[in-house]
Design an enzyme around this catalytic site. Structure first.
Site, PDB file in Angstrom:
ATOM      1  N   ASP A   4      -2.638  16.728  -8.145  1.00  0.00           N
ATOM      2  CA  ASP A   4      -3.892  16.500  -8.220  1.00  0.00           C
ATOM      3  C   ASP A   4      -4.674  17.054  -6.818  1.00  0.00           C
ATOM      4  O   ASP A   4      -5.401  16.344  -6.215  1.00  0.00           O
ATOM      5  CB  ASP A   4      -4.195  14.949  -8.530  1.00  0.00           C
ATOM      6  CG  ASP A   4      -5.679  14.904  -8.760  1.00  0.00           C
ATOM      7  OD1 ASP A   4      -6.425  15.626  -9.267  1.00  0.00           O
ATOM      8  OD2 ASP A   4      -6.416  13.596  -8.451  1.00  0.00           O
ATOM      9  N   GLU A  44       5.316  10.499  -5.889  1.00  0.00           N
ATOM     10  CA  GLU A  44       5.290  10.432  -7.384  1.00  0.00           C
ATOM     11  C   GLU A  44       6.350  11.219  -8.299  1.00  0.00           C
ATOM     12  O   GLU A  44       5.499  11.728  -9.270  1.00  0.00           O
ATOM     13  CB  GLU A  44       3.782  10.458  -8.043  1.00  0.00           C
ATOM     14  CG  GLU A  44       2.658   9.299  -7.159  1.00  0.00           C
ATOM     15  CD  GLU A  44       1.664   9.157  -7.793  1.00  0.00           C
ATOM     16  OE1 GLU A  44       1.218   9.963  -8.608  1.00  0.00           O
ATOM     17  OE2 GLU A  44       0.758   8.214  -7.142  1.00  0.00           O
ATOM     18  N   TYR A  65      -3.113   1.966  -9.170  1.00  0.00           N
ATOM     19  CA  TYR A  65      -4.565   2.205  -9.030  1.00  0.00           C
ATOM     20  C   TYR A  65      -5.193   1.213 -10.074  1.00  0.00           C
ATOM     21  O   TYR A  65      -5.527   1.408 -11.191  1.00  0.00           O
ATOM     22  CB  TYR A  65      -4.906   3.463  -9.296  1.00  0.00           C
ATOM     23  CG  TYR A  65      -4.612   4.467  -8.274  1.00  0.00           C
ATOM     24  CD1 TYR A  65      -5.651   5.028  -7.630  1.00  0.00           C
ATOM     25  CD2 TYR A  65      -3.435   5.028  -8.339  1.00  0.00           C
ATOM     26  CE1 TYR A  65      -5.535   5.518  -6.499  1.00  0.00           C
ATOM     27  CE2 TYR A  65      -3.244   6.045  -7.208  1.00  0.00           C
ATOM     28  CZ  TYR A  65      -4.317   6.461  -6.206  1.00  0.00           C
ATOM     29  OH  TYR A  65      -3.900   7.115  -5.366  1.00  0.00           O
ATOM     30  N   GLU A  87      -0.477   4.049  -1.472  1.00  0.00           N
ATOM     31  CA  GLU A  87      -1.821   4.694  -2.108  1.00  0.00           C
ATOM     32  C   GLU A  87      -2.570   3.738  -2.833  1.00  0.00           C
ATOM     33  O   GLU A  87      -1.880   2.862  -3.661  1.00  0.00           O
ATOM     34  CB  GLU A  87      -1.594   5.905  -3.213  1.00  0.00           C
ATOM     35  CG  GLU A  87      -1.227   7.200  -2.620  1.00  0.00           C
ATOM     36  CD  GLU A  87      -1.443   8.204  -3.779  1.00  0.00           C
ATOM     37  OE1 GLU A  87      -1.740   8.034  -4.796  1.00  0.00           O
ATOM     38  OE2 GLU A  87      -0.334   9.321  -3.243  1.00  0.00           O
TER      39      GLU A  87
END
Ligand SMILES: *[C@@H]1O[C@H](CO)[C@@H](O)[C@H](O)[C@H]1NC(C)=O
Ligand SMILES: *[C@@H]1O[C@H](CO)[C@@H](O)[C@H](O)[C@H]1NC(C)=O
Ligand SMILES: *[C@@H]1O[C@H](CO)[C@@H](O)[C@H](O)[C@H]1NC(C)=O
Ligand SMILES: *[C@@H]1O[C@H](CO)[C@@H](O)[C@H](O)[C@H]1NC(C)=O
Ligand SMILES: *[C@@H]1O[C@H](CO)[C@@H](O)[C@H](O)[C@H]1NC(C)=O
Length: 648
Positions: free
Chosen positions: A207, A446, A502, A538
């Site tokens: 990303d 990830e 997240y 994160e």
């Protein structure tokens, strides 16, 4: 013609031994940062270069027409391109921004007459070029390199015309495939009713924008014929004594080697003759993160002198004496518990993309200090050495991450990918192994660590890193959104669990009220399953600066602030136990590929891409500054105790 590209680009690596891969052949020698000394000169080749993207349909015209045989300007229209810089955002040409394929550069320069002596060697060094690179000097191919964020070099002594003009030509290909790091794919669209003939697109599995070109400095440097090729050190602590274990590699022939250690005041404090040995420093000043000591980041200077028949080669290496160790619940620096409160970054800014830019580097360090961040992760690739030097000097702790981002498909886990990943880890270790600021290696971000192939893959990569460096912990960051830890195939091999989540963003969007509960439960569960310390590597929310709604809605500054507060409530519970660090996603907004979820890039920065604070930056600053106050008070207490005890 393809044969000629393949023949140059892919070094062959094999080597299977006792079930895990060991690399041979591909990487030889050291990669000491090019710097001046009494015996070495450096000439930077930065500035404006000629540039031409090969827009031929197969992107192969540069090779079939041999553009490297003459100046690039004679092959067709060129433009001025700054080096170092990404080429994508500096012009108004959309096709150059989104270009996929070979981009060509050349530059003419004078090789100093004085370098022509038979007593010299001359090396040409690239601090990085993204991704596959082929280099010619005066039309002769000198080096190829695969991978975008690490240095490579070649000896060019016999190819240069001294006291005259020389030409260096570079072709850089940014195409990502299932076996590159990061991996990607190329899709050819054959439906001519929908796409023009020969149309293809690059698909990213990461990303962030695939900035490309010669993104870090290019240098020529000299050494004597007999020279220092590599220096490897590690440090241990016994009570108040620091021990520096070193090994010097040189090329070639019979030499005398002396190693001297100077303190920060330039006083000689230890000396040794020989290529391998130990320097002992009584009452040593240790390298501490700046949040753990009033006298942090202490650097000694190691002066290595290799001589042969009266000719000397001299190299100076900064040395920080410190130890790193993990237990089931703690991350210890110099034997003391360290709590990481920092950021994830990118080497990303307007216009220059990922090009090294010293004003930006200094701005970022000013902001880190302003925030009170005591470290960062090099998400998602190794950063420039100029940045790493500042971390060593300022006491900023680094989790040094490889470009292993987006390893998801079966092909990404195949043996070709594995061999390349292992090679990249070797290159990264070779560059950063002596840095006190680097306290942990991260081999990937990830990956699909639920896949059964992930188990043997990461077992091999991590075993390889540990065989190179038994002194530092190793990790990769786990995407938990959310799945039970029992499903993970690779986490068992790491020393510290780095978890990315997240909540109330990608899962339960808008529901701030679930964050603390979910964070608490998941982090506890991961720790229980693997019995290792945990870092939140994160967490973050996209925020458009200037968007304000109260009660908060997603994408507003209010939402980002509440989002962080809810995470922090969980961290403060767990910090008393096994929880050893928090890294916000992200330090600053950064560019991504275009997609319906990205409004001119990723907006999860606490700073804008122009490095101005959002409301969340002030919240984070308040938190980090008070964490520093806690830590310093505790550490100064401990430090006095430590002085009279053995701490390793
Ligand atoms: C270079 O770019 C072209 C066009 O994207 C691609 O087909 C080719 O595989 C690339 N070659 C290498 C070695 O990266
Ligand atoms: C560093 O440490 C390891 C053991 O922890 C040791 O085997 C190695 O030889 C040391 N020295 C150097 C110069 O790497
Ligand atoms: C090393 O030093 C000794 C003593 O000064 C000297 O005799 C010898 O020639 C030196 N060796 C080299 C390779 O320079
Ligand atoms: C990689 O190579 C080994 C040894 O040849 C083989 O056993 C293994 O199945 C291969 N792995 C993959 C993912 O192809
Ligand atoms: C940290 O300590 C300093 C000095 O004691 C104090 O001035 C400052 O307000 C404290 N900051 C925070 C955020 O607690």
């Amino acid at each position: 013609m393809m044969a000629s590209i393949q023949q140059v680009v892919f070094p062959f690596i094999v080597c299977l031994l006792h079930g895990f891969l060991i690399c041979q052949g591909a990487i030889t020698g050291g990669m000491l940062y090019a710097k001046e000394s009494e015996s070495r000169e450096v000439k930077e080749l930065n500035g404006l270069w000629n540039f031409r993207a090969d827009k031929s349909s197969a992107r192969d015209e540069g090779f079939t027409q041999k553009w490297f045989m003459q100046s690039l300007a004679k092959t067709g229209a060129v433009i001025d391109m700054p080096v170092p810089c990404s080429y994508n955002d500096v012009t108004q040409d959309r096709t150059l921004r989104d270009f996929v394929g070979w981009a060509w550069y050349d530059k003419e320069f004078i090789a100093p007459n004085s370098w022509g002596s038979t007593l010299n060697r001359v090396f040409l060094r690239f601090e990085s070029a993204h991704y596959n690179t082929v280099v010619w000097v005066n039309s002769k191919q000198v080096v190829t390199h695969e991978g975008g964020h690490l240095p490579f070099e070649a000896e060019v002594t016999s190819l240069l015309n001294y006291g005259q003009e020389n030409r260096i030509t570079v072709a850089v290909n940014n195409t990502l495939t299932p076996d590159t790091l990061p991996p990607g794919t190329v899709t050819h669209k054959s439906d001519t009713k929908r796409y023009p003939p020969g149309y293809y697109v690059q698909n990213l599995q990461m990303d962030f924008f695939n900035y490309a070109g010669i993104q870090r400095p290019v240098k020529l440097y000299t050494t004597p014929l007999v020279y220092i090729d590599d220096i490897t050190i590690n440090t241990t602590i016994s009570g108040s004594t620091g021990i520096i274990d070193f090994s010097i590699a040189h090329i070639s022939g019979a030499v005398n080697v002396t190693v001297e250690l100077f303190d920060a005041a330039n006083q000689l404090i230890a000396k040794y003759s020989g290529t391998k040995g130990k320097l002992t420093v009584k009452n040593a000043k240790f390298w501490w993160p700046y949040t753990m000591s009033d006298t942090p980041a202490y650097l000694y200077k190691m002066k290595v002198n290799v001589s042969s028949s009266g000719v000397h080669d001299i190299y100076r290496l900064p040395v920080g004496i410190r130890t790193v160790k993990t237990t089931d619940k703690q991350f210890l620096i110099n034997g003391q518990p360290f709590y990481l409160h920092g950021v994830n970054k990118h080497e990303d800014a307007d216009i220059r993309g990922k090009g090294l830019d010293l004003p930006l580097v200094i701005k970022d360090f000013s902001l880190l200090k302003w925030l009170g961040a005591n470290g960062f992760r090099t998400s998602h690739y190794p950063y420039a050495e100029e940045i790493m030097d500042l971390c060593d000097k300022l006491g900023i702790v680094v989790i040094d991450e490889s470009p292993g981002v987006g390893i998801k498909t079966l092909e990404n886990f195949d043996n070709t990918s594995l061999a390349h990943h292992i090679e990249v880890m070797t290159e990264m270790w070779r560059r950063d192994k002596n840095r006190p600021s680097v306290v942990m290696w991260s081999v990937a971000n990830e990956p699909n660590s639920k896949a059964s192939v992930a188990g043997p893959y990461f077992k091999s990569v991590i075993a390889h890193v540990k065989s190179l460096d038994p002194t530092r912990p190793v990790t990769f960051t786990i995407a938990d959104m959310p799945f039970p830890p029992q499903l993970d195939q690779a986490a068992q091999y790491v020393d510290v669990l780095c978890i990315n989540t997240y909540y109330a963003w990608y899962s339960d969007p808008g529901h701030l009220e679930v964050i603390t509960l979910q964070a608490n439960n998941d982090l506890v569960e991961w720790h229980k399953e693997f019995n290792k310390p945990v870092i939140q590597s994160e967490y973050g929310a996209d925020t458009i600066p200037g968007f304000h709604v109260d009660p908060p809605l997603m994408f507003t500054e209010e939402y980002q602030v509440e989002f962080l507060k809810n995470y922090h409530a969980a961290f403060d519970q767990l910090r008393k136990d096994f929880f050893v660090g928090e890294l916000i996603w992200n330090f600053a907004d950064f560019m991504t590929d275009q997609s319906v979820t990205r409004a001119v890039g990723n907006k999860k920065g606490v700073f804008t891409r122009q490095r101005q604070p959002k409301a969340s930056a002030h919240l984070l600053r308040q938190r980090y500054q008070s964490l520093i106050n806690d830590t310093l008070t505790n550490c100064n207490k401990h430090n006095n105790i430590v002085k009279s005890n053995t701490i390793l």
